[in-house]
Design a protein around this motif. Sequence first.
Motif, PDB file in Angstrom:
ATOM      1  N   VAL A   5       0.938  -1.290  -0.037  1.00 50.63           N
ATOM      2  CA  VAL A   5       0.035   0.054   0.155  1.00 50.63           C
ATOM      3  C   VAL A   5       0.798   1.108  -0.116  1.00 50.63           C
ATOM      4  CG1 VAL A   5      -1.599   1.361   1.410  1.00 50.63           C
ATOM      5  CG2 VAL A   5      -1.977  -1.030   1.315  1.00 50.63           C
ATOM      6  N   ARG A   9      -2.185   7.181  -1.564  1.00 47.40           N
ATOM      7  CA  ARG A   9      -1.976   7.002  -2.742  1.00 47.40           C
ATOM      8  C   ARG A   9      -2.794   5.773  -3.531  1.00 47.40           C
ATOM      9  NH1 ARG A   9       0.845  11.137  -6.065  1.00 47.40           N
ATOM     10  NH2 ARG A   9       2.090  12.181  -4.596  1.00 47.40           N
ATOM     11  N   SER A  10      -2.796   5.079  -2.757  1.00 42.21           N
ATOM     12  CA  SER A  10      -3.371   3.587  -3.337  1.00 42.21           C
ATOM     13  C   SER A  10      -4.025   2.672  -2.348  1.00 42.21           C
ATOM     14  CB  SER A  10      -2.274   2.727  -3.867  1.00 42.21           C
ATOM     15  OG  SER A  10      -1.494   1.895  -2.775  1.00 42.21           O
ATOM     16  N   ILE A  13      -2.331  -3.333  -3.260  1.00 46.35           N
ATOM     17  CA  ILE A  13      -1.813  -3.910  -4.500  1.00 46.35           C
ATOM     18  C   ILE A  13      -1.038  -5.236  -4.217  1.00 46.35           C
ATOM     19  CG2 ILE A  13      -0.209  -3.632  -6.254  1.00 46.35           C
ATOM     20  CD1 ILE A  13      -0.340  -0.801  -5.790  1.00 46.35           C
ATOM     21  N   SER A  17       0.529  -7.093  -9.558  1.00 47.25           N
ATOM     22  CA  SER A  17       0.796  -5.980 -10.175  1.00 47.25           C
ATOM     23  C   SER A  17       2.322  -5.990 -10.330  1.00 47.25           C
ATOM     24  CB  SER A  17       0.455  -4.755  -9.177  1.00 47.25           C
ATOM     25  OG  SER A  17      -1.039  -4.835  -9.078  1.00 47.25           O
ATOM     26  N   PHE A  33       2.568   3.077 -12.602  1.00 46.12           N
ATOM     27  CA  PHE A  33       1.593   3.390 -11.245  1.00 46.12           C
ATOM     28  C   PHE A  33       1.661   4.769 -11.375  1.00 46.12           C
ATOM     29  CE2 PHE A  33       1.747   4.098  -6.631  1.00 46.12           C
ATOM     30  CZ  PHE A  33       0.315   3.770  -6.394  1.00 46.12           C
TER      31      PHE A  33
END
Length: 188
Positions: A5, A9-10, A13, A17, A33
Amino acid sequence: MFGVVFPNRSFPIDISSFSQIDTFHWILDMNTFVGEAYDQIREMCIFLLNGFTLPPDKALAVYIQSPGSAFLFCGAVALSRPSAVLSLPWPEPGVAGQLQLTDGAVASAKIGVSVEDLSSLPSLDVVAEKRIEHLALKVGENLFNFMQSFCGVDGSRLVVPMDILDRWFKKFQEKAKRDPEYLKGFVL
């Protein structure tokens, strides 16, 4: 196996990925990304997923690489420490910030993860070590500045009062007691 993580921002994942290089190495291409804004990503959380068993003498090491630079170790997770928030101190990019590959593609920043022997890694918590180093340097700088204000010169020698360390330490303690925020200024 593991997830990542990027705070603020996200979403989480997973390993899908990442590009798997071989059995023990994975790469996340930061261009896919975040594009060229990879250096805006200052930290990441890596964690072992439930059900994944890493041998007790192994760790997942995390490395970062700016375009054209070498990989830089950032930290690791192991069974004894199944998650970590790691600082990402991106190295300066190589030649002209972007290297062109022979096929015309632009080199990109990468995050690498690899399974390694736990005993071969410098430390699982690089960030904590850097904070301690920074703290020691700031306290030393504070002491030096305090001593410098009481120094005299005798030829080529600096002369300080014998009780200078006691005076500095008492003043340092008093400031810390009066203002709890004072010591936070010494930490990154």
